[in-house]
Design a protein around this motif. Structure first.
Motif, PDB file in Angstrom:
ATOM      1  N   GLY A 220      30.057  27.601 -17.376  1.00  0.00           N
ATOM      2  CA  GLY A 220      29.709  29.013 -17.283  1.00  0.00           C
ATOM      3  C   GLY A 220      29.394  29.664 -18.612  1.00  0.00           C
ATOM      4  N   GLN A 221      29.328  28.891 -19.673  1.00  0.00           N
ATOM      5  CA  GLN A 221      28.952  29.428 -20.971  1.00  0.00           C
ATOM      6  C   GLN A 221      28.254  28.328 -21.775  1.00  0.00           C
ATOM      7  N   ASP A 222      27.825  28.643 -22.967  1.00  0.00           N
ATOM      8  CA  ASP A 222      27.113  27.661 -23.778  1.00  0.00           C
ATOM      9  C   ASP A 222      28.010  26.514 -24.237  1.00  0.00           C
ATOM     10  N   ALA A 223      29.282  26.768 -24.373  1.00  0.00           N
ATOM     11  CA  ALA A 223      30.215  25.750 -24.853  1.00  0.00           C
ATOM     12  C   ALA A 223      30.633  24.802 -23.738  1.00  0.00           C
ATOM     13  N   ASP A 224      31.002  23.613 -24.142  1.00  0.00           N
ATOM     14  CA  ASP A 224      31.542  22.621 -23.208  1.00  0.00           C
ATOM     15  C   ASP A 224      33.065  22.613 -23.225  1.00  0.00           C
ATOM     16  N   TYR A 225      33.638  22.910 -24.387  1.00  0.00           N
ATOM     17  CA  TYR A 225      35.094  22.901 -24.540  1.00  0.00           C
ATOM     18  C   TYR A 225      35.559  24.206 -25.169  1.00  0.00           C
ATOM     19  N   LEU A 226      36.771  24.594 -24.786  1.00  0.00           N
ATOM     20  CA  LEU A 226      37.449  25.728 -25.403  1.00  0.00           C
ATOM     21  C   LEU A 226      38.792  25.215 -25.918  1.00  0.00           C
ATOM     22  N   LEU A 227      39.034  25.396 -27.208  1.00  0.00           N
ATOM     23  CA  LEU A 227      40.274  24.941 -27.836  1.00  0.00           C
ATOM     24  C   LEU A 227      41.047  26.127 -28.382  1.00  0.00           C
ATOM     25  N   LYS A 228      42.362  26.019 -28.321  1.00  0.00           N
ATOM     26  CA  LYS A 228      43.246  26.962 -29.009  1.00  0.00           C
ATOM     27  C   LYS A 228      43.920  26.165 -30.116  1.00  0.00           C
ATOM     28  N   VAL A 229      43.733  26.627 -31.344  1.00  0.00           N
ATOM     29  CA  VAL A 229      44.214  25.912 -32.524  1.00  0.00           C
ATOM     30  C   VAL A 229      45.112  26.836 -33.333  1.00  0.00           C
ATOM     31  N   VAL A 230      46.198  26.288 -33.883  1.00  0.00           N
ATOM     32  CA  VAL A 230      47.108  27.052 -34.725  1.00  0.00           C
ATOM     33  C   VAL A 230      47.243  26.336 -36.064  1.00  0.00           C
ATOM     34  N   VAL A 231      47.018  27.101 -37.147  1.00  0.00           N
ATOM     35  CA  VAL A 231      47.102  26.578 -38.511  1.00  0.00           C
ATOM     36  C   VAL A 231      47.727  27.645 -39.413  1.00  0.00           C
ATOM     37  N   PRO A 232      48.106  27.270 -40.635  1.00  0.00           N
ATOM     38  CA  PRO A 232      48.726  28.259 -41.524  1.00  0.00           C
ATOM     39  C   PRO A 232      47.786  29.370 -41.979  1.00  0.00           C
ATOM     40  N   ASP A 233      46.547  29.025 -42.307  1.00  0.00           N
ATOM     41  CA  ASP A 233      45.661  30.029 -42.897  1.00  0.00           C
ATOM     42  C   ASP A 233      44.206  29.580 -42.776  1.00  0.00           C
ATOM     43  N   ILE A 234      43.306  30.402 -43.315  1.00  0.00           N
ATOM     44  CA  ILE A 234      41.875  30.130 -43.209  1.00  0.00           C
ATOM     45  C   ILE A 234      41.481  28.860 -43.949  1.00  0.00           C
ATOM     46  N   ASP A 235      42.137  28.557 -45.056  1.00  0.00           N
ATOM     47  CA  ASP A 235      41.823  27.326 -45.789  1.00  0.00           C
ATOM     48  C   ASP A 235      42.181  26.096 -44.961  1.00  0.00           C
ATOM     49  N   ALA A 236      43.320  26.138 -44.305  1.00  0.00           N
ATOM     50  CA  ALA A 236      43.717  25.022 -43.438  1.00  0.00           C
ATOM     51  C   ALA A 236      42.750  24.896 -42.268  1.00  0.00           C
ATOM     52  N   TYR A 237      42.300  26.028 -41.748  1.00  0.00           N
ATOM     53  CA  TYR A 237      41.333  25.981 -40.651  1.00  0.00           C
ATOM     54  C   TYR A 237      40.009  25.387 -41.107  1.00  0.00           C
ATOM     55  N   GLN A 238      39.535  25.788 -42.276  1.00  0.00           N
ATOM     56  CA  GLN A 238      38.285  25.243 -42.790  1.00  0.00           C
ATOM     57  C   GLN A 238      38.382  23.724 -42.937  1.00  0.00           C
ATOM     58  N   SER A 239      39.475  23.252 -43.471  1.00  0.00           N
ATOM     59  CA  SER A 239      39.687  21.811 -43.626  1.00  0.00           C
ATOM     60  C   SER A 239      39.729  21.123 -42.266  1.00  0.00           C
ATOM     61  N   PHE A 240      40.463  21.711 -41.328  1.00  0.00           N
ATOM     62  CA  PHE A 240      40.547  21.155 -39.970  1.00  0.00           C
ATOM     63  C   PHE A 240      39.159  21.075 -39.331  1.00  0.00           C
ATOM     64  N   LEU A 241      38.409  22.152 -39.448  1.00  0.00           N
ATOM     65  CA  LEU A 241      37.081  22.215 -38.840  1.00  0.00           C
ATOM     66  C   LEU A 241      36.133  21.189 -39.455  1.00  0.00           C
ATOM     67  N   LEU A 242      36.052  21.195 -40.779  1.00  0.00           N
ATOM     68  CA  LEU A 242      35.070  20.347 -41.463  1.00  0.00           C
ATOM     69  C   LEU A 242      35.459  18.870 -41.509  1.00  0.00           C
ATOM     70  N   ASN A 243      36.740  18.596 -41.598  1.00  0.00           N
ATOM     71  CA  ASN A 243      37.175  17.204 -41.750  1.00  0.00           C
ATOM     72  C   ASN A 243      37.589  16.520 -40.451  1.00  0.00           C
ATOM     73  N   ARG A 244      37.743  17.302 -39.399  1.00  0.00           N
ATOM     74  CA  ARG A 244      38.179  16.688 -38.149  1.00  0.00           C
ATOM     75  C   ARG A 244      37.242  17.020 -36.999  1.00  0.00           C
ATOM     76  N   ILE A 245      37.111  18.286 -36.643  1.00  0.00           N
ATOM     77  CA  ILE A 245      36.325  18.664 -35.464  1.00  0.00           C
ATOM     78  C   ILE A 245      34.860  18.264 -35.614  1.00  0.00           C
ATOM     79  N   THR A 246      34.228  18.668 -36.709  1.00  0.00           N
ATOM     80  CA  THR A 246      32.793  18.393 -36.844  1.00  0.00           C
ATOM     81  C   THR A 246      32.493  16.922 -37.098  1.00  0.00           C
ATOM     82  N   ARG A 247      33.502  16.127 -37.344  1.00  0.00           N
ATOM     83  CA  ARG A 247      33.297  14.689 -37.546  1.00  0.00           C
ATOM     84  C   ARG A 247      33.394  13.883 -36.240  1.00  0.00           C
TER      85      ARG A 247
END
Length: 164
Positions: free
Chosen positions: A108-135
């Protein structure tokens, strides 16, 4: 679970489920007192609910902020191809990431998955996104939304819809 299993629940079962989903740490004695049973029948009912797969597990809910996990992110993820292999690979990888609290395959939307993620801060999120999700092979798009405030945050099911 099928309708036949639902038909076997009575009001006492629903009271047990309601009490446990709001406080999974209740002792059997406390639970029995809460629902108006003696301990032995209460324990038998809980065991039957567990055996039927209605009670899946009991968890302790922690306060993320008090543990320094201050950033909650809702991530919409699009996949490049909709094949069972792509989805299985993505789901296996995401299930191994401790930062992911929930992952849903959605429509029902453009995305295939919806995730809820919890991290300490924006730097941790950037690392998570770039080093894990997008890989992860097949991830073609990511849209992040940052939670500003939790208005409703519960895992309790609306038992008022269950017939007893």
């Amino acid at each position: 679970m099928n309708k036949q299993a639902l038909a076997k629940l009575d009001r006492t079962d629903l009271r047990i489920l309601d009490a446990l989903q709001h406080n999974g740490g209740l002792s059997n004695q406390q639970l029995a007192e809460t629902v108006g049973l003696s301990p032995s029948p209460c324990s038998r009912r809980v065991q039957k609910l567990e055996a039927a797969g209605i009670i899946v597990k009991r968890e302790t809910v922690l306060d993320a902020r008090k543990l320094g996990l201050d950033l909650t992110v809702m991530i919409q993820i699009s996949m490049d191809r909709h094949t069972p292999e792509r989805f299985a690979n993505f789901e296996e990888k995401v299930a191994s990431f401790v930062e992911v609290q929930q992952c849903y395959l959605v429509t029902g939307q453009d995305a295939d998955y919806l995730l809820k993620v919890v991290v300490p801060d924006i730097d941790a999120y950037q690392s998570f996104l770039l080093n894990r999700i997008t890989r992860i092979e097949g991830v073609s798009g990511v849209h992040s939304s940052f939670v500003m405030r939790r208005v409703v945050d519960t895992a309790a099911l609306p038992l008022n819809y269950v017939n007893a």
